[in-house]
Design an enzyme around this catalytic site. Structure first.
Site, PDB file in Angstrom:
ATOM      1  N   GLU A  97      -7.984  -5.854   5.417  1.00  0.00           N
ATOM      2  CA  GLU A  97      -7.876  -5.446   4.020  1.00  0.00           C
ATOM      3  C   GLU A  97      -6.678  -6.104   3.343  1.00  0.00           C
ATOM      4  OE1 GLU A  97      -8.651  -1.496   5.727  1.00  0.00           O
ATOM      5  OE2 GLU A  97      -9.352  -0.951   3.735  1.00  0.00           O
ATOM      6  N   ARG A 145      -2.657  -2.125  -3.316  1.00  0.00           N
ATOM      7  CA  ARG A 145      -3.883  -1.377  -3.061  1.00  0.00           C
ATOM      8  C   ARG A 145      -3.875  -0.177  -3.998  1.00  0.00           C
ATOM      9  NH1 ARG A 145      -5.281   3.105   1.240  1.00  0.00           N
ATOM     10  NH2 ARG A 145      -7.496   3.227   0.850  1.00  0.00           N
ATOM     11  N   ASN A 198       0.876  -1.171   0.000  1.00  0.00           N
ATOM     12  CA  ASN A 198       0.000   0.000   0.000  1.00  0.00           C
ATOM     13  C   ASN A 198       0.911   1.218   0.000  1.00  0.00           C
ATOM     14  OD1 ASN A 198      -1.793   2.042   0.519  1.00  0.00           O
ATOM     15  ND2 ASN A 198      -2.707   1.098   2.334  1.00  0.00           N
ATOM     16  N   HIS A 250     -12.986   2.346   0.466  1.00  0.00           N
ATOM     17  CA  HIS A 250     -12.960   1.261   1.470  1.00  0.00           C
ATOM     18  C   HIS A 250     -13.628  -0.005   0.934  1.00  0.00           C
ATOM     19  CE1 HIS A 250     -13.084   4.648   4.687  1.00  0.00           C
ATOM     20  NE2 HIS A 250     -11.836   4.223   4.571  1.00  0.00           N
ATOM     21  N   ARG A 279     -12.244  14.706   8.713  1.00  0.00           N
ATOM     22  CA  ARG A 279     -13.087  15.116   7.583  1.00  0.00           C
ATOM     23  C   ARG A 279     -14.506  15.397   8.053  1.00  0.00           C
ATOM     24  NH1 ARG A 279     -11.353  10.158   4.493  1.00  0.00           N
ATOM     25  NH2 ARG A 279      -9.314  10.650   3.632  1.00  0.00           N
TER      26      ARG A 279
END
Ligand code: ADP
Length: 398
Positions: A385, A94, A7, A183, A242
């Site tokens: 993940e 990823r 990643n 996601h 956020r």
């Protein structure tokens, strides 16, 4: 067979080497501060039930230097977990934004790389870094098949009624402005686990991924039909920094009244909002401590955080015309008993009834935390993940 999961971010590379026989990591780590004066590698190996952790600090001018050092550590005579890089059969990357071009995991060819490059405008922070990771892995692990797993792919099944915005159609047709969602790897992984747990292929499931970034997905019979993030990752739920959904007028108001630049407004909404904006704390554990002390800001922030999730549960139960289970996952979803309680309070109309004792149990396993007779299951399913990326890569090359 061993699969390396990579990643790559703009100044970091997270990695995990997974043994596909045991489905467990042999090694994992992070290369950080790439391009800065001093880079850092934190590298862990897991052998015979023992964890060895080492930390190295040295200049890492680019991603290639970082990944080459990772390859050396993986094959090191003393702490290495493999003897030769060629034992890595595939590298699963990823990749954040696959636009409408990628609906599933792919072997990375020159054509795929060109397409990922075309999508740079949609994910200017992530896609260029992800592509660098691919190019560097091609050099360092030339014998491995490079495989791309897209964050957006799982959401590509959304119907047009869910993914279109009511803005001029040319903006969609010419620029691809629509909801994509993120996601996806996590939502796919936990929704499949939920379907397996429920033993019901056509289950209507809402997955709630609550990490630093947070999003929800409505998954009907294993198919994603809606999600809370959009063109980018800013909308939907309240997150660490956020804002999640806001009235877009706020942006114009700030530009007009304060003379803020677009960059400044973007920074406010992406980095200074959410829990950070409401309380001054980004990490949910800090907000939770303050919540327990009755701190008014933390109490309000938690209530707002949960209220937004409740609203989307209602939204998605309506979209699916039913609900079998809600699934909490990721750092906050898996660990934060307060967030789960506030979300589930007063939701019995939808069959959601939390068992508070079960909610308070800490565990790394899949678990059911609803009352015995509740109509809707409340599940906690740890996400993974990296394993999902490795699993998908394995499926393509086996
Ligand atoms: P990401 O992968 O998006 O960086 P994670 O899934 O690791 O994020 O989640 C990070 C969040 O999880 C942080 O806000 C952290 O405070 C929260 N978290 C982790 N452990 C706990 C815990 N025991 N209780 C409450 N929150 C937790």
């Amino acid at each position: 067979m061993n699969i390396l999961v990579v990643n790559a971010g703009s100044s970091s590379i997270k990695y995990q080497l997974i043994d596909m026989t045991t489905k467990l990591p042999l090694s994992s780590g992070i290369v950080e501060r790439i391009g800065l004066e001093k880079g850092v590698i934190i590298h862990k190996t897991f052998l015979n039930g023992e964890e060895i952790k080492i930390k190295e600090t040295f200049p890492i001018p680019n991603h290639a230097v970082g990944l080459e050092r990772v390859a050396e550590l993986l094959t090191d005579k003393e702490i290495g977990v493999i003897t030769d890089p060629s034992e890595i059969k595939a590298v699963g990357h990823r990749l954040v934004h696959g636009g409408e071009a990628f609906t599933k995991t792919v072997v990375i060819t020159n054509e795929v790389k060109a397409k990922v490059k075309e999508l740079f405008p949609l994910a200017p922070l992530h896609n260029p870094a992800n592509l660098t990771g691919v190019e560097v892995a091609e050099q360092v692990f030339p014998n491995a098949t490079q495989i791309g797993v897209f964050d957006t792919a799982f959401h590509q099944t959304m119907p047009e009624v869910a993914y279109r915005y009511a803005i001029p159609k040319t903006l969609y047709n010419e620029m691809g402005i629509r909801k994509y969602g993120f996601h996806g790897t996590s939502h796919k992984y936990v929704s499949e686990k939920a379907i397996e747990y429920l033993g019901k292929q056509d289950a209507k499931v809402i997955t709630i991924h609550l990490g630093n970034g947070a999003s929800m997905a409505a998954v009907d019979g294993g198919v994603c039909i809606d999600t809370t993030m959009g063109l980018g990752p800013l909308c939907g739920l309240i997150m660490g920094t956020r804002s999640g959904d806001i009235d877009p007028s706020i942006i114009f108001y700030l530009v007009e009244q304060k003379g803020y630049s677009i960059e400044k407004v973007s920074n406010i909404l992406n980095k200074e909002s959410g829990m950070e904006g409401l309380t001054g704390d980004t990490d949910m554990r800090d907000v939770e401590d303050r919540f327990h002390k009755g701190d008014a800001e933390a109490v309000l922030a938690y209530k707002m955080y949960a209220y937004r999730i409740k609203q989307y549960i209602g939204n998605y139960a309506a979209a699916m015309n039913g609900l079998d289970a809600i699934v909490f996952t990721a750092g906050i979803g898996e660990n934060d008993t307060v967030a789960r309680k506030l979300v589930c309070d007063n939701m019995d109309y939808l069959g959601i009834e939390l068992d508070e004792e079960k909610n308070n149990i800490r565990s790394k396993n899949i678990r059911e935390i609803n009352r015995a007779n509740a109509r809707t299951k409340v599940l906690v399913i740890p996400t993974n993940e990296e394993l999902e990326i490795a699993r998908q890569a394995f499926e393509l090359i086996k």
